[in-house]
Design an enzyme around this catalytic site. Structure first.
Site, PDB file in Angstrom:
ATOM      1  CG  HIS A  53      -0.278   0.038   2.541  1.00 45.96           C
ATOM      2  ND1 HIS A  53       0.243   1.191   3.096  1.00 45.96           N
ATOM      3  CD2 HIS A  53      -0.044  -0.946   3.449  1.00 45.96           C
ATOM      4  CE1 HIS A  53       0.754   0.932   4.278  1.00 45.96           C
ATOM      5  NE2 HIS A  53       0.607  -0.364   4.519  1.00 45.96           N
TER       6      HIS A  53
ATOM      7  CB  CYS B 291       1.547  -3.561   5.356  1.00 46.45           C
ATOM      8  SG  CYS B 291      -0.034  -4.307   5.832  1.00 46.45           S
TER       9      CYS B 291
END
Length: 250
Positions: free
Chosen positions: A210, A226
Site C-alpha cells: 500500500h 505490510c
C-alpha cells in the site's frame, strides 16, 4: 486699593493666557511615523505644517533578527527551499522528511527465474522488483515490517483498492493502546489515511502492498508487516499489475 490691584492682575492674566497658549503650541516637535502610513494619517496630524520624520530601515541579518526570523516560503510560491521537516513534539522521536534517492523508481538489471509480471520484495534491502523479463526489473523503494513483524512467503494479489479504507485489526488496536496510541476502529480513505492512495491485498492474509502519507519512512522497517511505497510509486505499480499477480516476499 487691594481690590483694585487684584482686579488689574486678573485682567492681565485673561489677556496674556491665549498668547502663552498659542506660543506653547506654535512649534510642535517632529512627528515620527512609520514609512507605511498613508497620506490621510499625516493630514490628520496637522496637514502641511507637520513634516513627518521617517527613519530609514536598515537591513538586518538573520542573526540580528532573533525571534523575528524571516519566514520560510514554499518554493512553489517563489521563496527559499524548505528545510527538512522535523517532528519536535516532546516525547516523540524526531522524524526527518528527507528521502534517499536510491529508493526512487528505476529500471535495473535483475536476474530471476520468476516470470515477467511477478512482484519480488527484498525486505532486507528494502526494494520491490516488478519483473520485466530480459534480465531487467522495475525497482521501487519500500518500507517493511519492523522487528518482530518480518515475514516471508508467496501469495497472489486477491484485491485492489484505490484510496482504501483502513480497519485496524483488534490485535493492533490492543497493542498500540498499551503504548498510549489510540487507533480508530475505522478510517475512511483519503490523504490522511495511513494506507495511502492504493492498496493491493495479499491472499487471505492481513498484509497489503500500500501507499503511505509518511514517505520519509521508505527504506525503514516501521510497519506491522505490510509493504509500503510512496503514494506516487504505489499508484504506478497499481496500474501495472492485476488481481492474480504473484508476489514473492523474501
Amino acid at each position: 486699593m487691594r481690590k483694585c490691584i487684584l482686579a488689574a492682575a486678573g485682567m492681565i492674566g485673561m489677556i496674556s493666557s491665549p498668547v502663552l497658549a498659542n506660543d506653547r503650541y506654535q512649534s510642535r516637535p517632529p512627528v515620527v511615523v512609520s514609512s507605511d502610513l498613508t497620506a490621510p494619517w499625516v493630514t490628520q496630524l496637522g496637514g502641511a505644517r507637520v513634516q513627518p520624520v521617517v527613519y530609514p530601515v536598515r537591513p538586518m541579518t538573520p542573526q540580528q533578527r532573533g525571534l523575528f526570523a524571516p519566514r520560510v516560503i514554499h518554493p512553489l510560491f517563489g521563496g527559499a527551499p524548505l528545510q527538512p521537516v522535523v517532528n519536535v513534539r516532546p516525547g516523540i522521536p524526531a522524524i526527518h522528511s528527507t528521502f534517499d534517492p536510491q529508493y526512487l523508481p528505476q529500471i535495473v538489471e535483475y536476474q530471476t527465474k520468476e516470470r515477467p509480471g511477478t512482484i519480488i520484495i527484498d525486505t532486507n534491502n528494502r526494494f520491490l522488483y516488478l519483473v520485466m523479463g530480459g534480465g531487467k526489473a522495475r525497482r521501487y523503494g519500500v518500507g517493511v515490517g519492523k522487528p518482530g513483524f518480518e515475514w516471508a512467503g508467496a501469495h497472489t494479489i486477491t484485491r485492489k483498492q484505490e484510496w482504501p479504507d483502513w480497519t485496524p485489526p483488534s490485535e493492533m488496536i490492543d497493542r498500540e493502546s498499551v503504548k498510549g496510541h489510540y487507533l480508530p476502529a475505522h478510517m475512511e480513505g483519503g490523504v490522511g489515511n495511513p494506507l495511502g492512495a492504493r492498496a493491493m491485498y495479499l491472499g487471505s492474509t492481513l498484509y497489503r502492498i500500500h501507499g503511505t502519507n509518511a514517505p520519509w519512512t521508505i527504506g525503514s522497517a516501521v510497519s506491522s508487516g505490510c509493504i509500503r511505497l510512496r503514494n506516487e510509486d504505489v499508484s504506478d505499480l497499481y496500474d501495472r499489475v492485476k488481481v492474480g499477480t504473484r508476489v514473492v516476499v523474501m
